[in-house]
Motif scaffolding. Sequence first.
Motif, short mmCIF file in Angstrom:
data_model
loop_
_atom_site.label_atom_id
_atom_site.label_comp_id
_atom_site.label_asym_id
_atom_site.label_seq_id
_atom_site.Cartn_x
_atom_site.Cartn_y
_atom_site.Cartn_z
N ASP A 142 13.61 54.10 25.38
CA ASP A 142 14.71 54.69 24.61
C ASP A 142 15.04 56.07 25.17
O ASP A 142 14.35 57.06 24.90
N ALA A 143 16.11 56.16 25.96
CA ALA A 143 16.50 57.42 26.57
C ALA A 143 17.01 58.42 25.54
O ALA A 143 16.90 59.64 25.74
N LEU A 144 17.55 57.94 24.44
CA LEU A 144 18.02 58.85 23.40
C LEU A 144 16.84 59.58 22.75
O LEU A 144 16.90 60.80 22.52
N ALA A 145 15.77 58.86 22.47
CA ALA A 145 14.58 59.50 21.92
C ALA A 145 14.03 60.53 22.91
O ALA A 145 13.60 61.62 22.51
N THR A 146 14.09 60.19 24.20
CA THR A 146 13.65 61.13 25.22
C THR A 146 14.51 62.38 25.22
O THR A 146 14.01 63.51 25.27
N TRP A 147 15.83 62.19 25.13
CA TRP A 147 16.73 63.34 25.10
C TRP A 147 16.45 64.23 23.90
O TRP A 147 16.43 65.46 24.03
N CYS A 148 16.21 63.66 22.75
CA CYS A 148 15.94 64.47 21.56
C CYS A 148 14.69 65.31 21.74
O CYS A 148 14.64 66.47 21.29
N GLN B 113 12.81 71.05 23.61
CA GLN B 113 11.89 71.79 24.48
C GLN B 113 12.61 72.87 25.29
O GLN B 113 11.96 73.81 25.78
N ILE B 114 13.92 72.74 25.44
CA ILE B 114 14.67 73.68 26.28
C ILE B 114 14.91 74.99 25.53
O ILE B 114 15.28 74.98 24.35
N ASP B 115 14.72 76.09 26.22
CA ASP B 115 15.03 77.40 25.65
C ASP B 115 16.52 77.67 25.90
O ASP B 115 16.90 78.33 26.86
N TRP B 116 17.35 77.15 25.02
CA TRP B 116 18.79 77.24 25.21
C TRP B 116 19.28 78.69 25.19
O TRP B 116 20.27 79.03 25.85
N ALA B 117 18.60 79.55 24.46
CA ALA B 117 19.01 80.95 24.39
C ALA B 117 18.87 81.65 25.73
O ALA B 117 19.56 82.65 26.00
N SER B 118 17.98 81.13 26.58
CA SER B 118 17.76 81.74 27.90
C SER B 118 18.32 80.92 29.05
O SER B 118 18.30 81.37 30.20
N THR C 146 26.16 63.10 37.58
CA THR C 146 25.36 62.24 36.72
C THR C 146 24.22 63.02 36.09
O THR C 146 23.50 63.76 36.76
N ARG C 147 24.06 62.87 34.77
CA ARG C 147 22.99 63.55 34.03
C ARG C 147 22.02 62.51 33.49
O ARG C 147 22.42 61.40 33.10
N TYR C 148 20.75 62.90 33.42
CA TYR C 148 19.71 61.98 32.94
C TYR C 148 19.03 62.57 31.71
O TYR C 148 18.75 63.76 31.64
N ALA C 149 18.72 61.70 30.77
CA ALA C 149 18.20 62.14 29.48
C ALA C 149 16.85 62.83 29.59
O ALA C 149 16.51 63.67 28.75
N ASP C 150 16.07 62.50 30.60
CA ASP C 150 14.73 63.08 30.71
C ASP C 150 14.67 64.31 31.61
O ASP C 150 13.59 64.83 31.90
N ASP C 151 15.82 64.80 32.03
CA ASP C 151 15.88 65.90 33.01
C ASP C 151 16.12 67.24 32.30
O ASP C 151 17.25 67.70 32.17
N ALA C 152 15.05 67.87 31.86
CA ALA C 152 15.17 69.16 31.17
C ALA C 152 15.73 70.23 32.09
O ALA C 152 16.59 71.03 31.69
N ALA C 153 15.26 70.25 33.34
CA ALA C 153 15.75 71.25 34.28
C ALA C 153 17.24 71.06 34.54
O ALA C 153 18.01 72.03 34.64
N GLY C 154 17.66 69.79 34.63
CA GLY C 154 19.08 69.52 34.84
C GLY C 154 19.94 69.95 33.67
O GLY C 154 21.05 70.44 33.86
N ALA C 155 19.43 69.78 32.46
CA ALA C 155 20.18 70.22 31.27
C ALA C 155 20.33 71.73 31.26
O ALA C 155 21.41 72.26 30.96
N ALA C 156 19.25 72.44 31.58
CA ALA C 156 19.32 73.90 31.65
C ALA C 156 20.25 74.35 32.77
O ALA C 156 21.01 75.32 32.62
N ASP C 157 20.21 73.62 33.89
CA ASP C 157 21.10 73.95 35.01
C ASP C 157 22.57 73.75 34.62
O ASP C 157 23.44 74.50 35.08
N LEU C 158 22.85 72.75 33.79
CA LEU C 158 24.22 72.54 33.34
C LEU C 158 24.70 73.74 32.52
O LEU C 158 25.83 74.19 32.68
N ALA C 159 23.84 74.25 31.65
CA ALA C 159 24.21 75.43 30.87
C ALA C 159 24.52 76.60 31.80
O ALA C 159 25.50 77.33 31.61
N ASP C 160 23.67 76.78 32.81
CA ASP C 160 23.89 77.87 33.76
C ASP C 160 25.18 77.65 34.55
O ASP C 160 25.93 78.60 34.82
N LEU C 161 25.47 76.40 34.90
CA LEU C 161 26.70 76.09 35.63
C LEU C 161 27.93 76.42 34.79
O LEU C 161 28.91 76.99 35.31
N VAL C 162 27.91 76.07 33.52
CA VAL C 162 29.04 76.41 32.65
C VAL C 162 29.23 77.93 32.62
O VAL C 162 30.36 78.43 32.68
#
Length: 211
Positions: free
Chosen positions: A4-10, A15-20, A179-195
């Motif tokens: 379940d990739a959705l459970a993984t994403w949640c 776990q991501i420090d979105w504020a930073s 392409t983004r992957y649900a288990d990629d925490a570094a990629g999610a943080a990188d997306l925030a930085d890219l925006v």
Amino acid sequence: MTADALATWCQVRNQIDWASAAGETPAPVRAAVDGFAIWCEAGDRSSNPARGDRLLTALTRTRVDASRKRPLTYVLLAEWQRLVLGMPEVAFRRGDAFAKGGRERYALTSHTQRDFVHCVSQSTDPRVPLASRAARAYLDVAFFHPFPDGNARLAMLTLAYVLELERVRVDQVGPLQTTRYADDAAGAADLADLVSVLIRSTHRRATRPRH
């Protein structure tokens, strides 16, 4: 069965420090070139004019809704999705969803829609920088996959909406289309930085002295 990739994403999401993940950005930012409108044109209208026109209509609607400060709710997203798909009604998916050729499965449980509504409601959290909030909302739509079709387009409109609420537009959208992957925490943080980078670079170009 595929995990379940959705459970993984949640789990990853919490776990991501979105504020930073992204720095503070200027606002308002009015781009000399409308990157989201160009995305609508390039991505759909050239090959499917009707689909592209619907996407542009939906983008316009998001901006009207932003000017009215409408909260990002399931009802609002469904209104946009009706425009994106050209359908009189849309409903939250009724079963598991799949993406990436079936490699990612987003399970449906009794609380999936409730969890989705809770997650997207966090898009206005003032403790989190704008770029992080926009990126997180984009990924929430992508991985909760609320509707049977059109979720990638809706995710981009959602990102645009979160920015628009702060009167921010960017002049480039292409770099976001990876392409983004649900288990990629570094990629999610990188997306925030890219925006964040796209906002700052747009502001720099828009305010550059003209000779």
